[in-house]
Design a protein around this motif. Structure first.
Motif, mmCIF file in Angstrom:
data_model
loop_
_atom_site.group_PDB
_atom_site.id
_atom_site.type_symbol
_atom_site.label_atom_id
_atom_site.label_comp_id
_atom_site.label_asym_id
_atom_site.label_seq_id
_atom_site.Cartn_x
_atom_site.Cartn_y
_atom_site.Cartn_z
ATOM 1 N N VAL A 19 50.448 46.718 17.845
ATOM 2 C CA VAL A 19 50.931 45.405 17.422
ATOM 3 C C VAL A 19 49.893 44.329 17.711
ATOM 4 N N THR A 20 50.003 43.241 16.977
ATOM 5 C CA THR A 20 49.120 42.099 17.192
ATOM 6 C C THR A 20 49.938 40.950 17.750
ATOM 7 N N TRP A 21 49.291 39.870 18.079
ATOM 8 C CA TRP A 21 49.995 38.717 18.648
ATOM 9 C C TRP A 21 50.943 38.090 17.631
ATOM 10 N N ARG A 22 50.752 38.370 16.342
ATOM 11 C CA ARG A 22 51.619 37.802 15.300
ATOM 12 C C ARG A 22 52.880 38.631 15.069
ATOM 13 N N ASP A 23 52.912 39.857 15.537
ATOM 14 C CA ASP A 23 54.086 40.706 15.351
ATOM 15 C C ASP A 23 55.229 40.209 16.225
ATOM 16 N N THR A 24 56.377 40.013 15.611
ATOM 17 C CA THR A 24 57.533 39.512 16.362
ATOM 18 C C THR A 24 58.600 40.583 16.557
ATOM 19 N N LYS A 25 58.472 41.684 15.813
ATOM 20 C CA LYS A 25 59.473 42.748 15.928
ATOM 21 C C LYS A 25 58.779 44.104 15.898
ATOM 22 N N THR A 26 59.297 45.018 16.666
ATOM 23 C CA THR A 26 58.838 46.403 16.648
ATOM 24 C C THR A 26 60.066 47.307 16.713
ATOM 25 N N VAL A 27 59.858 48.574 16.473
ATOM 26 C CA VAL A 27 60.968 49.527 16.497
ATOM 27 C C VAL A 27 60.606 50.675 17.428
ATOM 28 N N PHE A 28 61.558 51.068 18.218
ATOM 29 C CA PHE A 28 61.407 52.176 19.148
ATOM 30 C C PHE A 28 62.482 53.191 18.774
ATOM 31 N N VAL A 29 62.090 54.261 18.096
ATOM 32 C CA VAL A 29 63.042 55.255 17.606
ATOM 33 C C VAL A 29 63.199 56.363 18.645
ATOM 34 N N ILE A 30 64.442 56.695 18.946
ATOM 35 C CA ILE A 30 64.734 57.745 19.912
ATOM 36 C C ILE A 30 65.482 58.865 19.193
ATOM 37 N N PHE A 31 64.913 60.051 19.242
ATOM 38 C CA PHE A 31 65.594 61.235 18.710
ATOM 39 C C PHE A 31 66.249 61.945 19.891
ATOM 40 N N ASN A 32 67.545 62.154 19.800
ATOM 41 C CA ASN A 32 68.293 62.742 20.899
ATOM 42 C C ASN A 32 69.184 63.866 20.381
ATOM 43 N N ARG A 33 69.009 65.054 20.912
ATOM 44 C CA ARG A 33 69.836 66.196 20.519
ATOM 45 C C ARG A 33 70.987 66.434 21.487
#
Length: 77
Positions: A15-29
């Motif tokens: 990410v850069t300083w301009r990014d305001t949102k990110t996604v953290f995907v969790i795969f759970n079995r």
């Protein structure tokens, strides 16, 4: 360092300083998804670069929902 913390660190490399949102995907079995979500929340809040912002009205975390949403300080949304 937990796997969540390592994943957050890796995500921050893209990410850069301009990014305001990110996604953290969790795969759970496993069936204990609530425990996984709770551990992820704790890892995010314990991260050295975590900053919380005001909750936005009507979004998850602003009322009865169990989800949490933080907006960076100074955001216009």
């Amino acid at each position: 360092m937990t796997a969540f913390t390592a994943a957050i660190d890796q995500l921050q490399q893209y990410v850069t300083w301009r990014d305001t949102k990110t996604v953290f995907v969790i795969f759970n079995r496993n069936k204990g998804f609530s425990d996984v979500v709770q551990k992820a929340r704790e890892a995010v809040r314990a991260h050295p670069q975590y900053k919380s912002g005001p909750l936005v009205q009507g979004l998850p975390g602003s009322g009865t929902s169990s989800a949490t949403r933080t907006i960076p300080t100074g955001s216009t949304r």
